[in-house]
Motif scaffolding. Sequence first.
Motif, PDB file in Angstrom:
ATOM      1  N   MET A   1     -27.793 -17.723 -20.946  1.00 24.08           N
ATOM      2  CA  MET A   1     -26.873 -17.014 -20.058  1.00 24.08           C
ATOM      3  C   MET A   1     -25.867 -17.998 -19.468  1.00 24.08           C
ATOM      4  O   MET A   1     -26.242 -19.097 -19.048  1.00 24.08           O
ATOM      5  N   THR A   2     -24.605 -17.627 -19.460  1.00 22.96           N
ATOM      6  CA  THR A   2     -23.568 -18.514 -18.942  1.00 22.96           C
ATOM      7  C   THR A   2     -23.666 -18.652 -17.430  1.00 22.96           C
ATOM      8  O   THR A   2     -24.294 -17.835 -16.745  1.00 22.96           O
ATOM      9  N   TYR A   3     -23.011 -19.687 -16.925  1.00 21.46           N
ATOM     10  CA  TYR A   3     -22.960 -19.902 -15.475  1.00 21.46           C
ATOM     11  C   TYR A   3     -22.354 -18.691 -14.784  1.00 21.46           C
ATOM     12  O   TYR A   3     -22.891 -18.198 -13.786  1.00 21.46           O
ATOM     13  N   ARG A   4     -21.248 -18.185 -15.310  1.00 23.30           N
ATOM     14  CA  ARG A   4     -20.605 -17.025 -14.685  1.00 23.30           C
ATOM     15  C   ARG A   4     -21.533 -15.811 -14.680  1.00 23.30           C
ATOM     16  O   ARG A   4     -21.608 -15.087 -13.681  1.00 23.30           O
ATOM     17  N   ALA A   5     -22.230 -15.597 -15.761  1.00 23.73           N
ATOM     18  CA  ALA A   5     -23.123 -14.440 -15.845  1.00 23.73           C
ATOM     19  C   ALA A   5     -24.249 -14.553 -14.824  1.00 23.73           C
ATOM     20  O   ALA A   5     -24.639 -13.551 -14.199  1.00 23.73           O
ATOM     21  N   ARG A   6     -24.777 -15.758 -14.634  1.00 24.34           N
ATOM     22  CA  ARG A   6     -25.862 -15.942 -13.662  1.00 24.34           C
ATOM     23  C   ARG A   6     -25.361 -15.722 -12.239  1.00 24.34           C
ATOM     24  O   ARG A   6     -26.016 -15.060 -11.433  1.00 24.34           O
ATOM     25  N   VAL A   7     -24.198 -16.285 -11.919  1.00 22.13           N
ATOM     26  CA  VAL A   7     -23.633 -16.091 -10.587  1.00 22.13           C
ATOM     27  C   VAL A   7     -23.306 -14.618 -10.358  1.00 22.13           C
ATOM     28  O   VAL A   7     -23.603 -14.057  -9.295  1.00 22.13           O
ATOM     29  N   ARG A   8     -22.708 -13.990 -11.368  1.00 21.92           N
ATOM     30  CA  ARG A   8     -22.357 -12.574 -11.252  1.00 21.92           C
ATOM     31  C   ARG A   8     -23.604 -11.730 -11.020  1.00 21.92           C
ATOM     32  O   ARG A   8     -23.585 -10.771 -10.227  1.00 21.92           O
ATOM     33  N   GLY A   9     -24.680 -12.084 -11.677  1.00 17.89           N
ATOM     34  CA  GLY A   9     -25.928 -11.340 -11.497  1.00 17.89           C
ATOM     35  C   GLY A   9     -26.468 -11.465 -10.081  1.00 17.89           C
ATOM     36  O   GLY A   9     -26.941 -10.484  -9.498  1.00 17.89           O
ATOM     37  N   VAL A  10     -26.400 -12.677  -9.518  1.00 15.01           N
ATOM     38  CA  VAL A  10     -26.850 -12.876  -8.133  1.00 15.01           C
ATOM     39  C   VAL A  10     -25.981 -12.067  -7.180  1.00 15.01           C
ATOM     40  O   VAL A  10     -26.482 -11.355  -6.300  1.00 15.01           O
ATOM     41  N   VAL A  11     -24.674 -12.171  -7.347  1.00 23.71           N
ATOM     42  CA  VAL A  11     -23.744 -11.480  -6.448  1.00 23.71           C
ATOM     43  C   VAL A  11     -23.935  -9.967  -6.530  1.00 23.71           C
ATOM     44  O   VAL A  11     -23.930  -9.263  -5.512  1.00 23.71           O
ATOM     45  N   ALA A  12     -24.142  -9.457  -7.740  1.00 23.33           N
ATOM     46  CA  ALA A  12     -24.308  -8.009  -7.928  1.00 23.33           C
ATOM     47  C   ALA A  12     -25.478  -7.468  -7.113  1.00 23.33           C
ATOM     48  O   ALA A  12     -25.425  -6.337  -6.599  1.00 23.33           O
ATOM     49  N   GLY A  13     -26.522  -8.282  -6.967  1.00 22.57           N
ATOM     50  CA  GLY A  13     -27.676  -7.844  -6.199  1.00 22.57           C
ATOM     51  C   GLY A  13     -27.392  -7.684  -4.715  1.00 22.57           C
ATOM     52  O   GLY A  13     -28.118  -6.966  -4.005  1.00 22.57           O
TER      53      GLY A  13
END
Length: 370
Positions: free
Chosen positions: A1-13
């Motif tokens: 998983m890319t850095y952006r995808a991981r950050v986006r996943g955290v933020v989405a929560g």
Amino acid sequence: MTYRARVRGVVAGFVPEMPRWEQDGHLPRELFRALGAAGAFRERWAPGPVGGLPLARVLVEELAVHNGGAALAVSLHSEVFLHALHRSGGHDEIVQEALDGTVVGCAAVTEPGAGSDVPAITTSAKLENGRWRLRGTKCFITNAGRATHGLVLARTEEARFGLFLVELSGVDRFVPTLGVKSADTAVLDLDVENAAPVGNPRAGLVQLLRVLDFERIAAAAGLVATARAAMGLATAHMRERKAFNARLFDHQALRHRMAWHWARVEAVAALLDIATTPGQGGEVSHSAVAAVKLLAARDCADAVDAALQAFGGRGYTEEFPLARMYRDVRLTRIGGGTDEMLCEVIAANLDVDDAHSAALIRDIAGRGGW
């Protein structure tokens, strides 16, 4: 998983909670812990201050489109607080906890009598029995209510300043603000008996100027992301909304207005790429960073304003995110360096000898009898 995808996943929560942050006027510390657990801070700092800038931009971009206060507080924690500790080479335990998000940092520079005029600060740090005693009042400190530690600029000698690490135990007063409402703004009355120097206690201004470049880069990245998101909403609305028997987008004046703002925002984004490219000594250019923040604060804010206008009365309501974006972007013409101070930084780079141009002017003037 890319850095952006991981950050986006955290933020989405956290997105469903964000309206409550705006109402409460505070961010949850869990946001920093969640980003730390996802490796957001560690991965950003692994390549170093400049090498990790692409990831720093991603972190701010993913937050800014949802909540300007969160983007600001997280960028101050990473790009100022962690950055200063990283460059000092000390305070390893605090650095590790800050990378994990269990320590949350803020920056305390501004005072009631010293804003842009940083050398006018009166907060002092003096050696007493081998310890640094720090006393003074700091104001307009972002996220001080949730921060565990502060990076404090203090006067150590008549014309010398140092950065100090201070553990925070409470806030004296919160100050209501126009925008970035989720990140509290506070006044701190400090009397600390054992403040810890960050780097050379007599070179704090030099250290501060370097980390401020990164705060400004983060601000510009957040502005570009916010403007793009606002314009995306506006153009989608213009393609669907009809007025006078045609889509809003079919009216030339409206689509040309959006075209102009798109061009200006993308020009800022291109300048941001230039400003984050390492220059002499592997560092970023003070003047290029000042230029991109100066333009971003105006051009991206103008784009958000145009997007709000495209929505008409709906854009002015709190039911759409344009109102929050409009409030949040205004801070960037003040925080992290006012427009006026950024112009001074740029102008200083222009006031240098240019023998070629000077000789050309003399030659033309001489031939014309001037």
